[in-house]
Every structure is written in structure tokens, then in C-alpha cells.
Design a protein around this motif. Structure first.
Motif, PDB file in Angstrom:
ATOM      1  N   GLU A  14       0.790  -1.183   0.112  1.00  0.00           N
ATOM      2  CA  GLU A  14      -0.161  -0.024  -0.135  1.00  0.00           C
ATOM      3  C   GLU A  14       0.608   1.309  -0.074  1.00  0.00           C
ATOM      4  OE1 GLU A  14      -3.171   0.464  -0.755  1.00  0.00           O
ATOM      5  OE2 GLU A  14      -3.622  -1.503  -0.488  1.00  0.00           O
ATOM      6  N   ARG A  15       2.017   1.135   0.747  1.00  0.00           N
ATOM      7  CA  ARG A  15       2.888   2.222   0.672  1.00  0.00           C
ATOM      8  C   ARG A  15       3.451   2.543  -0.586  1.00  0.00           C
ATOM      9  NH1 ARG A  15       6.096   0.624   4.473  1.00  0.00           N
ATOM     10  NH2 ARG A  15       7.607  -0.035   2.989  1.00  0.00           N
ATOM     11  N   GLN A  16       3.893   1.540  -1.250  1.00  0.00           N
ATOM     12  CA  GLN A  16       4.289   1.562  -2.613  1.00  0.00           C
ATOM     13  C   GLN A  16       3.451   2.094  -3.601  1.00  0.00           C
ATOM     14  OE1 GLN A  16       7.756   1.239  -3.012  1.00  0.00           O
ATOM     15  NE2 GLN A  16       7.926   1.075  -1.120  1.00  0.00           N
ATOM     16  N   ARG A  17       2.139   1.664  -3.467  1.00  0.00           N
ATOM     17  CA  ARG A  17       0.964   1.924  -4.403  1.00  0.00           C
ATOM     18  C   ARG A  17       0.969   3.377  -4.199  1.00  0.00           C
ATOM     19  NH1 ARG A  17      -1.859  -3.073  -2.279  1.00  0.00           N
ATOM     20  NH2 ARG A  17      -1.238  -4.436  -3.855  1.00  0.00           N
ATOM     21  N   ALA A  18       0.782   4.181  -3.032  1.00  0.00           N
ATOM     22  CA  ALA A  18       0.392   5.470  -2.716  1.00  0.00           C
ATOM     23  C   ALA A  18       1.893   6.218  -3.244  1.00  0.00           C
ATOM     24  CB  ALA A  18       0.541   5.500  -1.273  1.00  0.00           C
ATOM     25  N   THR A  19       2.811   5.819  -2.958  1.00  0.00           N
ATOM     26  CA  THR A  19       3.989   6.425  -3.832  1.00  0.00           C
ATOM     27  C   THR A  19       3.843   6.540  -5.270  1.00  0.00           C
ATOM     28  OG1 THR A  19       5.357   5.865  -1.850  1.00  0.00           O
ATOM     29  CG2 THR A  19       6.573   6.726  -3.939  1.00  0.00           C
ATOM     30  N   LEU A  20       3.862   5.470  -6.034  1.00  0.00           N
ATOM     31  CA  LEU A  20       3.354   5.675  -7.627  1.00  0.00           C
ATOM     32  C   LEU A  20       2.241   6.548  -7.729  1.00  0.00           C
ATOM     33  CD1 LEU A  20       4.320   4.591 -10.144  1.00  0.00           C
ATOM     34  CD2 LEU A  20       3.047   2.726  -9.963  1.00  0.00           C
ATOM     35  N   VAL A  41      13.363   3.412 -18.846  1.00  0.00           N
ATOM     36  CA  VAL A  41      12.335   3.339 -17.864  1.00  0.00           C
ATOM     37  C   VAL A  41      11.588   4.769 -17.759  1.00  0.00           C
ATOM     38  CG1 VAL A  41      11.866   2.741 -15.493  1.00  0.00           C
ATOM     39  CG2 VAL A  41      13.456   1.555 -16.338  1.00  0.00           C
ATOM     40  N   THR A  42      10.134   4.457 -18.034  1.00  0.00           N
ATOM     41  CA  THR A  42       9.254   5.456 -18.001  1.00  0.00           C
ATOM     42  C   THR A  42       8.351   5.285 -16.766  1.00  0.00           C
ATOM     43  OG1 THR A  42       7.806   4.867 -19.220  1.00  0.00           O
ATOM     44  CG2 THR A  42       9.366   6.152 -20.351  1.00  0.00           C
ATOM     45  N   LEU A  43       7.773   6.268 -16.157  1.00  0.00           N
ATOM     46  CA  LEU A  43       6.554   6.187 -15.190  1.00  0.00           C
ATOM     47  C   LEU A  43       5.311   5.477 -15.991  1.00  0.00           C
ATOM     48  CD1 LEU A  43       6.886   9.441 -13.142  1.00  0.00           C
ATOM     49  CD2 LEU A  43       7.632   7.094 -12.339  1.00  0.00           C
ATOM     50  N   GLY A  44       5.312   5.875 -16.853  1.00  0.00           N
ATOM     51  CA  GLY A  44       4.091   4.862 -17.639  1.00  0.00           C
ATOM     52  C   GLY A  44       4.276   3.501 -17.764  1.00  0.00           C
ATOM     53  N   GLY A  45       5.660   3.341 -18.354  1.00  0.00           N
ATOM     54  CA  GLY A  45       6.023   1.888 -18.321  1.00  0.00           C
ATOM     55  C   GLY A  45       5.942   1.219 -16.911  1.00  0.00           C
TER      56      GLY A  45
END
Length: 138
Positions: A14-20, A41-45
Motif C-alpha cells: 500500500e505504501r508503494q502504491r501510494a507513492t506511485l 524506464v518511464t513512469l508509464g512503463g
């Protein structure tokens, strides 16, 4: 610090999901396609890749369920990094919807596993039979 093992197990993703979600929230198509330095690497990728990871681990690995769209339609032998490459063709709304839906399915899968058998239902747990050895087992 005072949470249970399950709280830690659930809190970390959940912490990782919130950060993304925070990093990608207001980005447009060019923002999600941007790279830094020599990296591709892109944020979309990354968002599309993590949608795949969510579905793979929490549907396929936990329940041995077949993956749904778009994953079941991909020729992974032709392009093992399809999710990374194809993200450039997706709109920010499509990427966010794909990733959010995958995270929601993961939460439901974990809740189902915990309700039906607790820790022993999760991948790599003692007593769980898998088609391959757990990490670290030889």
C-alpha cells in the motif's frame, strides 16, 4: 511499528502504491513517457509493469487463475518487455485505470486468501504446495 505480520504484509504494498499514485497523479502523456539519462524506464512503463505484477502475483501465484486482459492477449515470447514498450501507446487515464484495477484485484485476492485460510493461503507459506520450489529452496 506495533502492527502484526499481516499489517506489515498489507502495509508495504500500500505504501508503494501510494507513492506511485502520487508520482503519476498529474502527469500528462509526455510526463509518463519521460526518461532520465540513458535509462529507457518511464513512469508509464513502470505503472503498466506494476499492473502486470499485481495481477501475476495476486491472481496467478495465489490462486492459479488465468490472467485476463490485456495480459492474456500478449505474445510474451515475441516481446518479454511488452508492458514497458506498449505503455507509450496508452493515455494517462488508461494507464491509471489499468494499474488501479489491478491493485484493487490484488486487495480482493489477499482478502479472499486471508478469509479462506490465513497465511497458509499466501505464496511461499509453509504447507502451501506450489508447482515450483519457494525462493531459496534448492
Amino acid at each position: 511499528m506495533a502492527g502484526s505480520e499481516i499489517d506489515t504484509l498489507l502495509g508495504s504494498p500500500e505504501r508503494q502504491r501510494a507513492t506511485l499514485a502520487w508520482k503519476c497523479a498529474d502527469l500528462d502523456r509526455s510526463g509518463l513517457r519521460a526518461t532520465v539519462g540513458d535509462s529507457t524506464v518511464t513512469l508509464g512503463g513502470l505503472m503498466k509493469h506494476l499492473a502486470y505484477v499485481e495481477d501475476y502475483y495476486f491472481s496467478r501465484r495465489v490462486w492459479d487463475r488465468q490472467l485476463g486482459p490485456p495480459w492474456h492477449e500478449v505474445d510474451w515470447k515475441a516481446d518479454q518487455d511488452w508492458e514497458w514498450h506498449s505503455a507509450a501507446d496508452d493515455s494517462p487515464d488508461e494507464l491509471m485505470a489499468l494499474w488501479t484495477a489491478a491493485a484493487d484485484r490484488s486487495r480482493a485476492s489477499i482478502a479472499e486468501a486471508l478469509a479462506s485460510g490465513g497465511r497458509s493461503s499466501l505464496p511461499g507459506s509453509p504447507g502451501r504446495t506450489e508447482s515450483r520450489p519457494a525462493c531459496g529452496a534448492f
